[in-house]
Design a protein around this motif. Structure first.
Motif, PDB file in Angstrom:
ATOM      1  N   ASP A  65      49.825 -33.678  11.499  1.00  0.00           N
ATOM      2  CA  ASP A  65      50.049 -34.396  10.237  1.00  0.00           C
ATOM      3  C   ASP A  65      51.536 -34.446   9.888  1.00  0.00           C
ATOM      4  O   ASP A  65      52.062 -35.497   9.530  1.00  0.00           O
ATOM      5  N   SER A  66      52.230 -33.325  10.019  1.00  0.00           N
ATOM      6  CA  SER A  66      53.652 -33.275   9.681  1.00  0.00           C
ATOM      7  C   SER A  66      54.488 -34.092  10.663  1.00  0.00           C
ATOM      8  O   SER A  66      55.425 -34.805  10.262  1.00  0.00           O
ATOM      9  N   VAL A  67      54.153 -33.994  11.949  1.00  0.00           N
ATOM     10  CA  VAL A  67      54.879 -34.788  12.945  1.00  0.00           C
ATOM     11  C   VAL A  67      54.686 -36.274  12.683  1.00  0.00           C
ATOM     12  O   VAL A  67      55.622 -37.083  12.811  1.00  0.00           O
ATOM     13  N   LEU A  68      53.476 -36.643  12.281  1.00  0.00           N
ATOM     14  CA  LEU A  68      53.190 -38.046  11.970  1.00  0.00           C
ATOM     15  C   LEU A  68      54.044 -38.528  10.789  1.00  0.00           C
ATOM     16  O   LEU A  68      54.626 -39.614  10.845  1.00  0.00           O
ATOM     17  N   VAL A  69      54.122 -37.739   9.737  1.00  0.00           N
ATOM     18  CA  VAL A  69      54.924 -38.128   8.571  1.00  0.00           C
ATOM     19  C   VAL A  69      56.380 -38.322   8.969  1.00  0.00           C
ATOM     20  O   VAL A  69      57.026 -39.308   8.592  1.00  0.00           O
ATOM     21  N   ILE A  70      56.921 -37.388   9.751  1.00  0.00           N
ATOM     22  CA  ILE A  70      58.323 -37.488  10.174  1.00  0.00           C
ATOM     23  C   ILE A  70      58.547 -38.747  11.003  1.00  0.00           C
ATOM     24  O   ILE A  70      59.522 -39.487  10.799  1.00  0.00           O
TER      25      ILE A  70
END
Length: 312
Positions: A182-187
């Protein structure tokens, strides 16, 4: 949709619908990517309400309070829109980096996939409606809306792909990487799409600062003015222009020789009309102001705008 107001109203409604769905889905799935998508749309809805009002103002004539009309409000709205999207993007980026550094976050992929499917379909539909509306409506507000919905479609599509990967990795037993997706996707989404609000805001800021439009607009206008004076001897011609929102302001200063025939000197209104028609063949709406001076001692005020000299 064939009117600007109806197109913008539809855009505002879709932003509110997707934004509310995003907030509900965030509470159920604990996904910051969905929260980012929902915040984008809720912020855009709040700006859309102002946009609808500005679109009505932009069609009004000038007034005592606003002697140059209301076109600058369009640029102001687009500037605010770009800055708001940029701000939300930076907030989401910082939060995602912090989550990565603290071990990521668990999400409910099933609910997230359902939301992502809905958001991708809704954003794509709205972008398509904006595109079709541009066949009937020439408006920088609608153009900016279309760009926003294209970005939203990309973001929602990326969210959908990522959550499908979460479900796939879970089935494959790769549970160690799940909290970080999820965090990698947001970045990734923020980095890929950050240029859009930056370009939107910088373009609007240039318009508010009365910068000469890009050469793709300015040069054909200068050529149109030159065609309007093609059969007239001139000592000098200076063309200045600004484009706040959809309206192009063109100011032309023409220095004529003193020895021109009296008929030419007396027929300045016809020359103004001809120049105006030439410019309108290329660009509309436009306000074209032409000033003639039969004296080569005329000097333009030093206001720092683009000056180009033509002589026969």
């Amino acid at each position: 949709m064939k009117t600007e107001s109806s197109t913008l109203a539809f855009s505002a409604f879709m932003a509110l619908l997707i934004g509310c769905a995003g907030i509900v889905a965030t509470l159920a799935s604990n996904s910051q990517a969905i929260l980012l998508d929902g915040l984008f749309n809720l912020i855009y809805f709040s700006v859309a309400l102002v946009t609808i009002k500005v679109s009505k103002l932009a069609s009004r004539p000038d007034s005592e309070s606003y002697p140059f009309g209301y076109s600058y409000f369009e640029s102001l709205v687009n500037l605010c829109k770009g800055l708001l999207i940029f701000g939300v993007s930076i907030f989401a980026l910082v939060d995602a980096v912090a989550a990565l550094l603290t071990g990521g976050r668990e999400i409910s992929a099933g609910l997230a996939v359902i939301y992502a499917l809905f958001a991708t379909a809704a954003c794509s539909l709205t972008a398509w409606v904006m595109q079709r509306s541009q066949r009937h409506v020439s408006s920088p507000l609608v153009a900016a809306d279309k760009l926003n919905w294209l970005v939203n479609s990309v973001i929602s599509g990326a969210v959908l792909v990522a959550f499908c990967l979460v479900m796939l990795f879970d089935r494959l037993g790769w549970r160690a990487v799940l909290p970080y997706i999820d965090s990698v996707l947001v970045i990734a989404v923020v980095v890929l799409c950050l240029g859009v609000p930056v370009r939107m805001a910088s373009q609007a800021l240039r318009e508010l600062l009365n910068k000469t439009p890009e050469e793709a607009v300015a040069e054909p206008v200068r050529q149109a003015v030159a065609r309007g004076l093609a059969d007239i001897d001139t000592l000098e011609m200076r063309v200045r222009m600004v484009r706040p929102g959809r309206l192009l302001y063109v100011i032309v200063h023409v220095v004529l020789p003193k020895d021109l025939p009296e008929a030419t000197l007396a027929n300045q209104d016809a020359l103004r009309q001809r120049i105006d028609e030439e410019v309108r063949r290329y660009y509309s709406p436009v306000v074209c102001d032409v000033v003639f001076t039969a004296d080569n001692r005329w000097a333009a005020p030093s206001c720092g705008l683009l000056v180009k000299k033509y002589s026969n």
